[in-house]
Design an enzyme around this catalytic site. Structure first.
Site, short mmCIF file in Angstrom:
data_model
loop_
_atom_site.label_atom_id
_atom_site.label_comp_id
_atom_site.label_asym_id
_atom_site.label_seq_id
_atom_site.Cartn_x
_atom_site.Cartn_y
_atom_site.Cartn_z
N LYS A 42 -42.26 -53.13 -52.36
CA LYS A 42 -41.32 -52.92 -53.32
C LYS A 42 -40.95 -54.66 -53.18
O LYS A 42 -41.10 -55.92 -53.16
CB LYS A 42 -40.65 -52.32 -52.59
CG LYS A 42 -39.72 -52.72 -50.60
CD LYS A 42 -39.58 -52.81 -50.00
CE LYS A 42 -38.91 -52.84 -48.38
NZ LYS A 42 -38.36 -52.35 -47.89
N ARG A 139 -28.78 -44.30 -43.27
CA ARG A 139 -28.78 -45.02 -44.55
C ARG A 139 -29.08 -43.30 -45.51
O ARG A 139 -28.46 -43.33 -45.98
CB ARG A 139 -29.78 -46.14 -44.73
CG ARG A 139 -30.03 -46.96 -45.52
CD ARG A 139 -30.79 -48.35 -45.62
NE ARG A 139 -32.17 -47.61 -45.15
CZ ARG A 139 -32.96 -48.47 -45.56
NH1 ARG A 139 -33.08 -49.93 -45.86
NH2 ARG A 139 -34.43 -48.70 -44.75
N HIS A 169 -37.33 -44.31 -40.17
CA HIS A 169 -36.85 -45.80 -40.06
C HIS A 169 -36.07 -46.48 -39.47
O HIS A 169 -34.96 -46.03 -38.45
CB HIS A 169 -36.37 -46.20 -41.46
CG HIS A 169 -37.08 -48.05 -41.76
ND1 HIS A 169 -37.95 -47.96 -41.52
CD2 HIS A 169 -35.25 -48.76 -41.81
CE1 HIS A 169 -37.34 -49.84 -42.08
NE2 HIS A 169 -36.61 -50.00 -42.23
N TYR A 268 -24.12 -84.08 -59.28
CA TYR A 268 -22.35 -83.28 -59.88
C TYR A 268 -21.90 -83.54 -58.48
O TYR A 268 -21.89 -83.37 -57.16
CB TYR A 268 -22.73 -81.15 -59.70
CG TYR A 268 -23.30 -80.78 -61.17
CD1 TYR A 268 -23.22 -81.45 -62.78
CD2 TYR A 268 -24.59 -80.18 -61.06
CE1 TYR A 268 -23.51 -81.19 -64.34
CE2 TYR A 268 -25.33 -79.88 -62.40
CZ TYR A 268 -24.17 -80.55 -64.20
OH TYR A 268 -24.85 -79.55 -64.47
N CYS A 314 -29.19 -78.58 -59.21
CA CYS A 314 -28.41 -78.12 -60.58
C CYS A 314 -29.25 -76.90 -60.45
O CYS A 314 -29.63 -76.27 -59.54
CB CYS A 314 -28.85 -79.01 -61.44
SG CYS A 314 -28.33 -80.79 -60.60
C1 LIG Z 1 -38.87 -52.42 -46.41
C2 LIG Z 1 -39.62 -51.26 -45.64
C3 LIG Z 1 -40.37 -51.36 -44.82
C4 LIG Z 1 -41.33 -52.86 -44.47
O1 LIG Z 1 -40.77 -53.04 -43.67
P1 LIG Z 1 -40.92 -54.47 -42.88
O2 LIG Z 1 -39.91 -54.87 -41.73
O3 LIG Z 1 -41.28 -56.11 -43.81
O4 LIG Z 1 -42.77 -54.54 -42.03
C5 LIG Z 1 -41.00 -50.32 -44.45
N1 LIG Z 1 -40.34 -48.94 -43.99
C6 LIG Z 1 -39.39 -48.95 -44.77
C7 LIG Z 1 -38.43 -47.49 -45.37
C8 LIG Z 1 -38.61 -49.74 -45.92
O5 LIG Z 1 -37.69 -50.05 -46.45
#
Ligand SMILES: *Cc1c(COP(=O)(O)O)cnc(C)c1O
Length: 386
Positions: A42, A139, A169, A268, A314
């Site tokens: 991603k 989430r 997750h 700046y 800058c």
């Molecule tokens: C981004 C993501 C991962 C990868 O996580 P890392 O910590 O970069 O290995 C795995 N699962 C989900 C759902 C994610 O959004």
């Protein structure tokens, strides 16, 4: 003329694809047979370049790719990637047909989604789905066994849906205190126990969990940050049982070198004044490249030495204090190695008060990506000219 393999400003990010291969290889050795790797690409592969990383990861044995949303997946399809791709985030039910057309696997977690998606799919079409379970990330995901049963039922009773996977997750896999991880893991086990059918893929682990918790492998892991050679958290730094190599580095060449007299100002606000006679160099990179203003004072490498960025950064340029006269055109390393000195992405993240994930992600498309394999440049991608 197509000059997308070229660039006219000496500012580039180098991506060493051999590091990606090696990082996945050591990961594979760490995992038991039968655990698949989903390579997470991603956000343009965390800023490294989706196509090159996807190809490299697939060559190294990853079986699946994962992205955040459909556009990212379609972009990979348009560049010729035919491997399975899981969209990890939410998609619209109206787009189910497009997902089928591009052979994408979607993440779902609401029965209403399936009821709506059905209206957009014809007989004979088949949409591959992974159910997301929210075990504590708060989430996306079904939160109760009842919701899970309803969603599963709707998938399995309709020929146009294929129940390919289920996942969750972890919120704290990169923290040394395992308590919350254990609660999430237990919750997930309870939930999948309620399934009527066993999908092909059951996966829970990001890089951190895949490094630390063998019991959470199930039969696939989703590897992002460690594939790029980075530790999922500073806390975990000493917990990684194999070497990882950072694939991403940042380089520029000096475009101006001048002698400043004591008191001469830089940039700046004229906030920096030379305290003695100094050599000041100008670098063609600034905050619009993702080299953020907060990096004022950060060191860079010139001639194998650390020297500071002086004055405000800058939009397109910044200045450094050179140790002595150095000619225009000299390469300056912002991230990466010169001789014995190394500036890691973690060092930049610390300066920015953030995590390493954010650093390559915010390097913008203005910065061409130069790909290396076997120590040689194999490709250049300049999005501005593509
Ligand atoms: C981004 C993501 C991962 C990868 O996580 P890392 O910590 O970069 O290995 C795995 N699962 C989900 C759902 C994610 O959004």
């Amino acid at each position: 003329m197509n000059n997308q393999g070229f660039f006219y400003r000496d500012t580039w990010a180098e991506v060493d694809l051999d590091c990606i291969t090696e990082n996945l290889n050591v990961f594979k050795e760490h995992l038991p047979q039968g655990v698949d790797i989903f390579a997470v690409v991603k956000a343009n592969a965390y800023g490294h370049g989706d196509l090159h990383v996807a190809k490299t990861a697939l060559n190294a044995g990853a079986t699946y790719l994962a992205v955040a949303f459909m556009d990212e997946a379609i972009a990979l399809r348009n560049k010729g990637i035919s491997a399975p791709i899981l969209v990890l985030g939410a998609s619209r039910p109206e787009d189910a047909k497009v997902a089928v057309q591009f052979n994408l696997t979607l993440t779902i977690f609401q029965k209403e989604w399936l009821e709506e998606a059905r209206k957009h799919l014809s007989t004979g079409e088949k949409l591959s789905l992974h159910i997301k379970v929210d075990t504590g990330m708060g989430r996306l995901g079904v939160r109760t066994c009842e919701e899970l049963s309803e969603v599963e039922q709707l998938i399995i009773e309709d020929d146009r849906f294929y129940f390919e996977g289920i996942f969750t997750h972890y919120a704290t896999a990169d923290e040394l205190n395992n308590q919350y991880f254990k609660e999430q893991y237990t919750r997930f086990e309870e939930m999948i126990h309620h399934l009527k059918t066993r999908p092909k893929y059951i996966h829970t682990s990001n890089s951190a969990a895949a490094i630390r918790f063998p019991k959470a492998y199930f039969n696939a892991v989703r590897i992002g940050i460690s594939m790029y050679g980075l530790t999922p958290s500073i806390e975990m730094k000493n917990e990684i049982p194999f070497p990882l190599r950072e694939a991403f580095s940042m380089q520029v060449k000096l475009v101006n070198v001048k002698r400043h007299k004591s008191g001469d100002k830089v940039s700046y606000g004229a906030t920096y004044g030379s305290v003695e006679d100094e050599w000041i160099g100008t670098l063609p990179i600034g905050y619009a490249d993702g080299w953020l203003r907060k990096l004022q004072g950060q060191e860079v490498l010139v001639d194998g030495q650390r020297v500071p960025i002086v004055g405000r950064i800058c939009m397109d340029q910044c200045m450094i204090r050179l140790p002595y006269y150095v000619p225009i055109g000299t390469q300056v390393t912002l991230i990466g190695r010169q001789g014995d000195e190394f500036i890691s992405i973690n060092e930049i993240a610390a300066k920015l008060d953030t995590i390493n994930y954010e650093v390559p992600c915010v390097i913008t498309k203005r910065v061409p990506r130069v790909y290396k394999q076997g120590g040689k440049v194999t490709d250049i991608k300049n999005d501005l000219l593509s």
